[in-house]
Motif scaffolding. Structure first.
Motif, mmCIF file in Angstrom:
data_model
loop_
_atom_site.group_PDB
_atom_site.id
_atom_site.type_symbol
_atom_site.label_atom_id
_atom_site.label_comp_id
_atom_site.label_asym_id
_atom_site.label_seq_id
_atom_site.Cartn_x
_atom_site.Cartn_y
_atom_site.Cartn_z
ATOM 1 N N UNK A 45 -3.719 6.036 3.158
ATOM 2 C CA UNK A 45 -4.027 7.138 2.230
ATOM 3 C C UNK A 45 -4.346 6.678 0.822
ATOM 4 N N UNK A 46 -3.859 5.488 0.425
ATOM 5 C CA UNK A 46 -4.098 5.034 -0.944
ATOM 6 C C UNK A 46 -5.473 4.384 -1.121
ATOM 7 N N UNK A 47 -6.116 3.960 -0.039
ATOM 8 C CA UNK A 47 -7.372 3.202 -0.132
ATOM 9 C C UNK A 47 -8.543 4.170 -0.267
ATOM 10 N N UNK A 48 -9.268 4.061 -1.375
ATOM 11 C CA UNK A 48 -10.364 4.993 -1.674
ATOM 12 C C UNK A 48 -11.707 4.297 -1.898
ATOM 13 N N UNK A 49 -11.770 2.992 -1.662
ATOM 14 C CA UNK A 49 -13.031 2.283 -1.824
ATOM 15 C C UNK A 49 -12.973 0.943 -1.116
ATOM 16 N N UNK A 79 -4.585 4.863 -6.514
ATOM 17 C CA UNK A 79 -5.647 4.632 -5.531
ATOM 18 C C UNK A 79 -6.042 3.158 -5.583
ATOM 19 N N UNK A 80 -6.497 2.653 -4.426
ATOM 20 C CA UNK A 80 -6.684 1.210 -4.254
ATOM 21 C C UNK A 80 -8.083 0.911 -3.725
ATOM 22 N N UNK A 92 0.828 -1.213 0.000
ATOM 23 C CA UNK A 92 0.000 0.000 0.000
ATOM 24 C C UNK A 92 0.860 1.260 0.000
ATOM 25 N N UNK A 93 1.943 1.257 0.761
ATOM 26 C CA UNK A 93 2.859 2.409 0.780
ATOM 27 C C UNK A 93 3.417 2.677 -0.611
ATOM 28 N N UNK A 94 3.755 1.609 -1.316
ATOM 29 C CA UNK A 94 4.284 1.772 -2.674
ATOM 30 C C UNK A 94 3.225 2.345 -3.614
#
Length: 494
Positions: A361-365, A291-292, A282-284
């Motif tokens: 921060x990358x997770x949007x759904x 976005x993930x 996720x950091x990468x």
């Protein structure tokens, strides 16, 4: 029976609350968080009841903030007919019918519970139990201890259960009834005419047809346990469910106390020597500006392998980055799926910290089964959902999130029933709507606003904090002649 506590010294003046969750992780976690909340704000000391098979999970959950809680292990009886040997948690059961047997079997713990409560020093001034432990009402009454119920569902679901009991909509609705468009027929809720529910929405808590009779009997005991309690703790907050909390308090009862979302007090994970591989991944993604989508479909519902392969194919078609916490761990997702999606997708076959993933921060759904714990974690993290209800209270949650809160989009089965197949095309379409479409932008905006409201509610002086303080004052402090304000001052001065 074993009791342990790491308390070096306690503040005698604080109220002493005993907590006994139903023996299932999803029922236990919110009450572990409640223990943290009580400790953090100096509102009470806690004794936590469990069994040896669940004790390690409880102690790990209490660490990092509520370590001073005493943990009492009640020995679960061996060789109970209908329960697999060694099973002490609902996660080890194989059917909803065995769930009812397991819930009834917990009553065999009653003598140990009563003996411990009778000897407890300082005495417990309040007992918090899950209504699946319906028999604890008699124990509390015998010992003269006020008891409140905690059932880990929404206020909306509590009210809709009451609608089913009052109006018996399933006497007129049938599972195969359809409307003029071929969709499942609906019942209009008299108290809330904007809400229209299907036969399956009402019957989902009772499992497959073979389980309905024992689960209905258990539901009746559960309802009576709530009705005869001194109050009902609900893991929610006024900014999310005020309409349904108010309806419950004005027309149903006992008093509902909305004191959540508890997940906001979950302690940060202890620093580890190395980050989990999924967190590094996720950091990468964040570093690359990607976005993930997070995918998790629960731990209790058994999803057929054929259905999970449809999910895999849908995620591949959707062409979005995803992290998928798969259950069971050995499931086959289709030949070459993980290789073809390597780089933009990660399948995780180990335990993950769901809240930490959602907060990334990358997770949007979040593609979710819509269990209430998962809903609250998503709201706390400000992440919109694609909801796919499968059983229990999940259909109620899905309707509430999609139609009223507007923080989610709905996954539809091919026949519009909760047991129908969700095709790969549907998965792909909904995922793209959530992550890339205009509707996804709108639900993301709404959940961001709701997340801010949740944090305000749980902060000192917020609505949930005030309600919890009022509950302790009304049910515990006044009866025990303890001054909560002085107790808090002593804790601060200590």
């Amino acid at each position: 029976m074993a009791i342990s506590s790491s308390t070096p010294e306690e503040t005698p003046a604080l109220p002493h609350i005993a907590i006994f969750p139903f023996l299932a992780k999803g029922h236990t976690i919110p009450l572990i968080h409640l223990a943290h909340y009580l400790h953090r704000h100096g509102l009470a000391t806690v004794t936590f009841f469990t069994t040896p098979g669940n004790a390690a999970f409880v102690r790990e959950g209490l660490s990092g903030g509520a370590d001073d809680a005493a943990v009492v292990e009640l020995t679960f009886p061996a060789d109970v007919p209908g329960i697999p040997p060694g099973v002490e948690s609902a996660e080890g059961l194989t059917s909803m019918a065995s769930f009812a047997v397991f819930a009834d079997a917990t009553s065999l713990l009653r003598p140990q519970l009563e003996a411990t409560l009778a000897e407890m020093q300082p005495p417990a001034c309040l007992l918090v139990t899950d209504p699946f432990l319906y028999w604890t009402k008699a124990s509390a009454e015998m010992l003269g201890i006020p008891k409140v119920s905690f059932f880990g569902i929404s206020a909306f679901a509590h009210v809709m259960r009451e609608v089913r009991v009052r109006h018996d909509p399933c006497a007129t609705l049938k599972h195969d009834d359809v409307d003029a468009d071929g969709n499942p027929a609906t019942f209009t809720v008299p108290e809330f005419p904007h809400i229209k529910l299907t036969f399956e929405d009402f019957m989902a808590p009772f499992g497959d047809p073979a389980s309905v009779a024992p689960m209905l009997e258990l539901d009746s005991k559960l309802g009576k346990a709530i009705e005869e309690s001194q109050g009902l703790i609900i893991n929610t907050f006024h900014g999310m469910e005020a309409q349904y909390v108010d309806f419950w308090n004005q027309h149903v009862g006992p008093t509902a106390w909305p004191v959540g979302p508890f997940c906001l007090v979950q302690p940060a994970p202890a620093p580890a020597e190395a980050q989990p591989s999924w967190m590094e991944w996720l950091d990468n993604k964040a570093a690359d500006g990607r976005v993930v989508l997070y995918v998790a479909l629960g731990t209790l519902a058994a999803i057929p392998e054929s259905q999970l392969k449809e999910v895999a194919d849908g995620l591949e078609r959707a062409d979005v980055d995803f992290i998928w916490a798969v259950r069971p761990e050995n499931i086959d997702l289709g030949l070459g799926f993980e290789e073809r999606t390597k780089g933009r997708g990660l399948v995780v076959r180990e335990w993950v910290d769901q809240l930490e993933i959602l907060k990334h921060e990358s997770v949007r759904g979040f593609l979710s089964h819509c269990g209430w714990n998962s809903v609250l974690e998503s709201v706390a993290a400000g992440v919109p959902l694609a909801v796919w209800p499968m059983h229990a209270d999940q259909p109620f949650n899905a309707r509430f999130l999609v139609d009223e809160l507007k923080i989610a989009v709905r996954v539809q089965t091919s026949d519009r029933t909760i047991r129908g197949l969700v095709t790969s095309e549907e998965v792909s379409k909904v995922v793209r709507v959530l992550m890339l479409g205009e509707e996804g932008v709108e639900v993301a905006k709404n959940v961001t606003e709701l997340s801010a409201s949740a944090k305000e509610a749980m902060a000192e002086g917020g609505s949930s904090w005030k309600v919890l303080k009022d509950m302790i004052s009304e049910l515990c402090v006044k009866k025990g002649n303890v001054n909560l304000e002085e107790s808090q001052d002593e804790k601060v001065d200590a």
